[in-house]
Design a protein around this motif. Structure first.
Motif, PDB file in Angstrom:
ATOM      1  N   GLN A 108      -1.750  22.509  -5.493  1.00 12.41           N
ATOM      2  CA  GLN A 108      -2.645  22.674  -5.927  1.00 12.41           C
ATOM      3  C   GLN A 108      -4.155  21.782  -5.800  1.00 12.41           C
ATOM      4  O   GLN A 108      -5.285  22.008  -5.245  1.00 12.41           O
ATOM      5  N   ALA A 109      -3.803  20.251  -5.882  1.00 11.11           N
ATOM      6  CA  ALA A 109      -4.616  19.137  -5.545  1.00 11.11           C
ATOM      7  C   ALA A 109      -5.283  19.489  -3.923  1.00 11.11           C
ATOM      8  O   ALA A 109      -6.585  18.853  -4.057  1.00 11.11           O
ATOM      9  N   ALA A 110      -4.283  19.513  -3.449  1.00  9.92           N
ATOM     10  CA  ALA A 110      -4.768  18.878  -2.061  1.00  9.92           C
ATOM     11  C   ALA A 110      -5.653  20.221  -2.012  1.00  9.92           C
ATOM     12  O   ALA A 110      -6.121  19.838  -0.849  1.00  9.92           O
ATOM     13  N   SER A 111      -4.901  21.778  -2.097  1.00  9.08           N
ATOM     14  CA  SER A 111      -5.905  22.653  -1.840  1.00  9.08           C
ATOM     15  C   SER A 111      -7.658  22.697  -2.503  1.00  9.08           C
ATOM     16  O   SER A 111      -8.619  22.661  -1.480  1.00  9.08           O
ATOM     17  N   GLY A 112      -7.671  21.853  -3.851  1.00  5.12           N
ATOM     18  CA  GLY A 112      -8.459  21.888  -4.143  1.00  5.12           C
ATOM     19  C   GLY A 112      -9.705  20.376  -3.976  1.00  5.12           C
ATOM     20  O   GLY A 112     -10.874  20.371  -3.299  1.00  5.12           O
ATOM     21  N   VAL A 113      -8.884  19.773  -3.123  1.00  2.39           N
ATOM     22  CA  VAL A 113     -10.044  18.633  -2.892  1.00  2.39           C
ATOM     23  C   VAL A 113      -9.673  19.225  -1.504  1.00  2.39           C
ATOM     24  O   VAL A 113     -11.086  19.060  -0.652  1.00  2.39           O
ATOM     25  N   TYR A 114      -9.418  20.025  -0.373  1.00  2.00           N
ATOM     26  CA  TYR A 114     -10.399  20.235   0.520  1.00  2.00           C
ATOM     27  C   TYR A 114     -11.328  21.055   0.771  1.00  2.00           C
ATOM     28  O   TYR A 114     -12.280  21.499   1.503  1.00  2.00           O
ATOM     29  N   ILE A 115     -11.164  22.407  -0.621  1.00  2.00           N
ATOM     30  CA  ILE A 115     -12.425  22.919  -0.935  1.00  2.00           C
ATOM     31  C   ILE A 115     -13.668  21.953  -1.847  1.00  2.00           C
ATOM     32  O   ILE A 115     -14.638  22.469  -1.141  1.00  2.00           O
ATOM     33  N   ALA A 116     -13.452  21.232  -2.239  1.00  2.00           N
ATOM     34  CA  ALA A 116     -14.329  20.507  -2.268  1.00  2.00           C
ATOM     35  C   ALA A 116     -15.025  19.943  -1.163  1.00  2.00           C
ATOM     36  O   ALA A 116     -16.078  19.480  -1.074  1.00  2.00           O
ATOM     37  N   PHE A 117     -14.318  18.580  -0.631  1.00  2.00           N
ATOM     38  CA  PHE A 117     -14.534  19.061   1.095  1.00  2.00           C
ATOM     39  C   PHE A 117     -15.778  19.528   1.147  1.00  2.00           C
ATOM     40  O   PHE A 117     -16.702  19.330   2.046  1.00  2.00           O
ATOM     41  N   PHE A 118     -15.248  20.751   1.512  1.00  2.00           N
ATOM     42  CA  PHE A 118     -15.852  21.811   2.835  1.00  2.00           C
ATOM     43  C   PHE A 118     -17.563  22.115   1.826  1.00  2.00           C
ATOM     44  O   PHE A 118     -17.837  22.624   2.607  1.00  2.00           O
ATOM     45  N   ALA A 119     -17.228  22.257   0.790  1.00  2.00           N
ATOM     46  CA  ALA A 119     -18.418  22.847  -0.343  1.00  2.00           C
ATOM     47  C   ALA A 119     -19.075  21.762  -0.111  1.00  2.00           C
ATOM     48  O   ALA A 119     -20.957  21.944   0.283  1.00  2.00           O
ATOM     49  N   LEU A 120     -19.097  19.984   0.109  1.00  2.00           N
ATOM     50  CA  LEU A 120     -20.461  19.367  -0.227  1.00  2.00           C
ATOM     51  C   LEU A 120     -20.664  19.395   1.081  1.00  2.00           C
ATOM     52  O   LEU A 120     -21.919  19.156   2.115  1.00  2.00           O
ATOM     53  N   THR A 121     -19.912  19.356   2.839  1.00  2.79           N
ATOM     54  CA  THR A 121     -20.038  19.491   4.023  1.00  2.79           C
ATOM     55  C   THR A 121     -20.886  21.198   3.959  1.00  2.79           C
ATOM     56  O   THR A 121     -22.156  20.780   5.021  1.00  2.79           O
ATOM     57  N   HIS A 122     -20.430  22.061   3.763  1.00  2.13           N
ATOM     58  CA  HIS A 122     -20.980  23.847   3.767  1.00  2.13           C
ATOM     59  C   HIS A 122     -22.506  23.444   3.729  1.00  2.13           C
ATOM     60  O   HIS A 122     -23.486  24.139   4.410  1.00  2.13           O
ATOM     61  N   VAL A 123     -22.399  23.110   2.072  1.00  2.65           N
ATOM     62  CA  VAL A 123     -24.214  22.858   1.535  1.00  2.65           C
ATOM     63  C   VAL A 123     -24.842  22.322   2.464  1.00  2.65           C
ATOM     64  O   VAL A 123     -25.691  22.426   2.546  1.00  2.65           O
ATOM     65  N   ALA A 124     -23.969  20.600   2.756  1.00  4.31           N
ATOM     66  CA  ALA A 124     -25.158  19.721   3.302  1.00  4.31           C
ATOM     67  C   ALA A 124     -25.759  20.796   4.992  1.00  4.31           C
ATOM     68  O   ALA A 124     -26.977  20.359   4.965  1.00  4.31           O
ATOM     69  N   PHE A 125     -24.413  21.253   5.572  1.00  4.80           N
ATOM     70  CA  PHE A 125     -24.928  22.101   6.797  1.00  4.80           C
ATOM     71  C   PHE A 125     -26.354  23.165   6.372  1.00  4.80           C
ATOM     72  O   PHE A 125     -27.496  22.843   7.193  1.00  4.80           O
ATOM     73  N   ILE A 126     -26.268  23.728   5.783  1.00  6.44           N
ATOM     74  CA  ILE A 126     -26.958  24.849   5.217  1.00  6.44           C
ATOM     75  C   ILE A 126     -28.316  24.336   4.735  1.00  6.44           C
ATOM     76  O   ILE A 126     -28.861  24.509   5.221  1.00  6.44           O
ATOM     77  N   PHE A 127     -28.092  23.523   3.869  1.00  8.14           N
ATOM     78  CA  PHE A 127     -29.379  22.618   3.249  1.00  8.14           C
ATOM     79  C   PHE A 127     -30.386  22.043   4.423  1.00  8.14           C
ATOM     80  O   PHE A 127     -31.204  22.392   4.971  1.00  8.14           O
ATOM     81  N   ALA A 128     -29.860  21.674   5.690  1.00  2.87           N
ATOM     82  CA  ALA A 128     -30.621  21.027   7.174  1.00  2.87           C
ATOM     83  C   ALA A 128     -30.902  21.930   7.903  1.00  2.87           C
ATOM     84  O   ALA A 128     -32.078  22.235   8.151  1.00  2.87           O
ATOM     85  N   VAL A 129     -29.782  23.504   7.635  1.00  7.41           N
ATOM     86  CA  VAL A 129     -30.613  24.672   8.888  1.00  7.41           C
ATOM     87  C   VAL A 129     -31.946  25.142   7.995  1.00  7.41           C
ATOM     88  O   VAL A 129     -32.256  25.231   8.559  1.00  7.41           O
ATOM     89  N   ARG A 130     -32.076  25.292   6.337  1.00  2.40           N
ATOM     90  CA  ARG A 130     -32.919  25.806   5.995  1.00  2.40           C
ATOM     91  C   ARG A 130     -33.900  24.844   5.440  1.00  2.40           C
ATOM     92  O   ARG A 130     -35.292  25.827   6.642  1.00  2.40           O
ATOM     93  N   GLN A 131     -34.430  23.936   5.506  1.00  2.34           N
ATOM     94  CA  GLN A 131     -35.481  22.213   5.230  1.00  2.34           C
ATOM     95  C   GLN A 131     -35.772  22.607   7.107  1.00  2.34           C
ATOM     96  O   GLN A 131     -37.407  21.994   6.793  1.00  2.34           O
ATOM     97  N   VAL A 132     -35.169  21.595   7.536  1.00  2.00           N
ATOM     98  CA  VAL A 132     -35.107  20.625   8.896  1.00  2.00           C
ATOM     99  C   VAL A 132     -34.982  21.852  10.449  1.00  2.00           C
ATOM    100  O   VAL A 132     -36.318  21.657  10.780  1.00  2.00           O
ATOM    101  N   PHE A 133     -34.882  22.854  10.214  1.00  2.00           N
ATOM    102  CA  PHE A 133     -34.679  23.379  11.309  1.00  2.00           C
ATOM    103  C   PHE A 133     -35.235  25.363  11.227  1.00  2.00           C
ATOM    104  O   PHE A 133     -35.535  25.848  11.705  1.00  2.00           O
ATOM    105  N   ASN A 134     -35.720  25.202   9.930  1.00  2.00           N
ATOM    106  CA  ASN A 134     -36.501  26.371   9.613  1.00  2.00           C
ATOM    107  C   ASN A 134     -35.688  27.703   9.592  1.00  2.00           C
ATOM    108  O   ASN A 134     -36.343  28.333  10.920  1.00  2.00           O
ATOM    109  N   LEU A 135     -34.530  28.249   9.708  1.00  2.00           N
ATOM    110  CA  LEU A 135     -33.851  28.913  10.073  1.00  2.00           C
ATOM    111  C   LEU A 135     -32.806  29.426   9.437  1.00  2.00           C
ATOM    112  O   LEU A 135     -32.730  29.389   7.933  1.00  2.00           O
TER     113      LEU A 135
END
Length: 204
Positions: free
Chosen positions: A83-110
Motif C-alpha cells: 500500500q505504501a509503495a503503490s501510494g508513493v508511486y501514485i504521488a510521484f506520478f501525480a507530481l510529474t504528470h501535473v507539472a507536465f500538463i501545466f507546462a503544456v498548457r502554459q508554455v506550449f499553449n496546447l
C-alpha cells in the motif's frame, strides 16, 4: 495524519473516478474521449473546483508520505508495504504528470487532452519510458485501492477482504493492459495532430 489523509482522499477519489471514466470511454475512440472530457471540464476546470482538487492532491501526497515512512519504519506486513509503495508511486506520478500538463498548457499553449498522452506513447523511443510510466500509475492505483479495501474488511470479513484485494488487483491488471494496447494504437488506428508529436522531439 491518517484522518487528514482520509478526508483529502474523498476529493481525490471523486476526481479520479471521473478521470478514469473519461479514459475508459476513450477506449471506444479518441473523439468520444474528448467529447466527454469537454463536458467534464465544465466541472473540474472551474477555478474553485480545480484549486480544491489540487490542494486535496497536495494534502494526500504530504500525509501519504508521512504514513508511508511510518509503515517502513515500523516494518509492517507485506500488504501495508505494498500500500505504501503503490501510494508513493501514485504521488510521484501525480507530481510529474501535473507539472507536465501545466507546462503544456502554459508554455506550449496546447490543449492537454488525450492526444498529449497518445503522442508520447506512440513516439519511437519515448514509448519505452512512457508506457511503463503510465501503465504502472494505473496499476498502482488499483493496487492501492485493493489494499484499502482489504484493510477495511480484514477484521470482520477476512475472506471477503482477500477476495476484494485479488479482484481489484486483477481488474487493475486487465484495465492497464487494455488501456495501454488501445492508446498505443494496437486496437484501432489513432489519428493524432502533428503538433503533439512535436512535444517529443528526441528519438532514442
Amino acid at each position: 495524519m491518517e484522518g487528514l489523509h482520509k478526508v483529502s482522499a474523498g476529493f481525490v477519489f471523486a476526481f479520479l473516478c471521473l478521470h478514469m471514466a473519461n479514459h475508459l470511454i476513450g477506449l471506444q475512440d479518441l473523439e468520444t474521449h474528448i467529447t466527454f472530457m469537454t463536458v467534464a471540464r465544465m466541472a473540474y476546470r472551474h477555478p474553485v473546483v480545480e484549486m480544491v482538487v489540487l490542494l486535496a492532491f497536495l494534502l494526500q501526497i504530504l500525509t501519504g508520505w508521512a504514513l508511508a515512512r511510518e509503515i517502513w519504519a515500523k516494518k509492517k506486513d507485506f500488504l501495508h508495504q505494498l500500500q505504501a509503495a503503490s501510494g508513493v508511486y501514485i504521488a510521484f506520478f501525480a507530481l510529474t504528470h501535473v507539472a507536465f500538463i501545466f507546462a503544456v498548457r502554459q508554455v506550449f499553449n496546447l490543449d492537454s487532452n488525450i492526444y498529449l498522452i497518445v503522442a508520447g506513447l506512440m513516439q519511437t523511443g519515448w514509448m519505452y519510458v512512457l508506457i511503463p510510466y503510465y501503465a504502472l500509475a494505473i496499476f498502482a492505483l488499483f493496487v492501492h485501492m485493493g489494499c484499502i479495501l482489504f484493510d477495511i474488511f480484514k477484521k470482520t470479513l477476512r475472506p471477503v477482504s482477500w477476495m476484494l484485494l485479488v479482484l481489484t488487483v486483477g481488474i487493475g491488471g486487465y484495465v492497464t493492459y487494455v488501456m495501454m494496447m488501445t492508446y498505443t494504437g494496437h486496437v484501432f488506428t489513432l489519428h493524432v495532430p502533428e503538433e503533439y508529436f512535436a512535444l517529443y522531439p528526441v528519438k532514442f
